[in-house]
Design a protein around this motif. Sequence first.
Motif, PDB file in Angstrom:
ATOM      1  N   THR A   3       5.860   0.663  -8.154  1.00 30.57           N
ATOM      2  CA  THR A   3       5.728   1.781  -7.225  1.00 30.57           C
ATOM      3  C   THR A   3       6.295   1.375  -5.865  1.00 30.57           C
ATOM      4  O   THR A   3       6.337   0.195  -5.518  1.00 30.57           O
ATOM      5  CB  THR A   3       4.256   2.205  -7.065  1.00 30.57           C
ATOM      6  OG1 THR A   3       3.492   1.095  -6.610  1.00 30.57           O
ATOM      7  CG2 THR A   3       3.696   2.729  -8.380  1.00 30.57           C
ATOM      8  N   ARG A  21       5.346  14.355   0.265  1.00 33.41           N
ATOM      9  CA  ARG A  21       4.438  13.545  -0.538  1.00 33.41           C
ATOM     10  C   ARG A  21       3.088  14.242  -0.634  1.00 33.41           C
ATOM     11  O   ARG A  21       2.572  14.756   0.350  1.00 33.41           O
ATOM     12  CB  ARG A  21       4.250  12.178   0.104  1.00 33.41           C
ATOM     13  CG  ARG A  21       3.352  11.285  -0.715  1.00 33.41           C
ATOM     14  CD  ARG A  21       3.201   9.941  -0.085  1.00 33.41           C
ATOM     15  NE  ARG A  21       2.472   9.063  -0.986  1.00 33.41           N
ATOM     16  CZ  ARG A  21       2.272   7.789  -0.760  1.00 33.41           C
ATOM     17  NH1 ARG A  21       2.733   7.228   0.346  1.00 33.41           N
ATOM     18  NH2 ARG A  21       1.594   7.064  -1.628  1.00 33.41           N
ATOM     19  N   ASP A  24       0.025  10.677  -5.090  1.00 35.90           N
ATOM     20  CA  ASP A  24       0.906   9.795  -5.848  1.00 35.90           C
ATOM     21  C   ASP A  24       2.105  10.536  -6.432  1.00 35.90           C
ATOM     22  O   ASP A  24       2.618  10.171  -7.497  1.00 35.90           O
ATOM     23  CB  ASP A  24       0.125   9.107  -6.975  1.00 35.90           C
ATOM     24  CG  ASP A  24      -0.808   8.034  -6.452  1.00 35.90           C
ATOM     25  OD1 ASP A  24      -0.551   7.494  -5.361  1.00 35.90           O
ATOM     26  OD2 ASP A  24      -1.797   7.729  -7.145  1.00 35.90           O
ATOM     27  N   SER A  70       6.145  12.174 -10.419  1.00 37.52           N
ATOM     28  CA  SER A  70       5.363  10.953 -10.312  1.00 37.52           C
ATOM     29  C   SER A  70       5.643  10.134 -11.564  1.00 37.52           C
ATOM     30  O   SER A  70       5.828  10.698 -12.651  1.00 37.52           O
ATOM     31  CB  SER A  70       3.870  11.269 -10.221  1.00 37.52           C
ATOM     32  OG  SER A  70       3.115  10.098 -10.079  1.00 37.52           O
ATOM     33  N   GLY A  76       2.240   5.878  -9.851  1.00 41.58           N
ATOM     34  CA  GLY A  76       2.612   6.349  -8.525  1.00 41.58           C
ATOM     35  C   GLY A  76       4.072   6.735  -8.428  1.00 41.58           C
ATOM     36  O   GLY A  76       4.705   7.096  -9.418  1.00 41.58           O
TER      37      GLY A  76
END
Length: 93
Positions: A3, A21, A24, A70, A76
């Motif tokens: 991630t 964002r 995650d 994701s 993530g």
Amino acid sequence: METLDDAEIARRLDALPQWRREGDAICREYELPDFVEALGLIARIGALAERANHHPTLTSSYNRLRVELSTHDAGGITERDFALARAIEERAV
């Protein structure tokens, strides 16, 4: 795949101004002229996702489409999410 850290995610989102964002995931919402146009965008995104073997969560309601990316296997946001977001922006919209 690892991630990305918060700073790297923020830096990459600067290059995708309509994406944001949410926890995650990175997300974008589209408003299309009508339902048929929204379905067409879903089909184009689906083709890109299938080629990348990386499948977003797509939520549609009439002329609105929400795309959420994701990397679930990594837990993530990874480079794969940004690669698909860029492809969507370049080829699907």
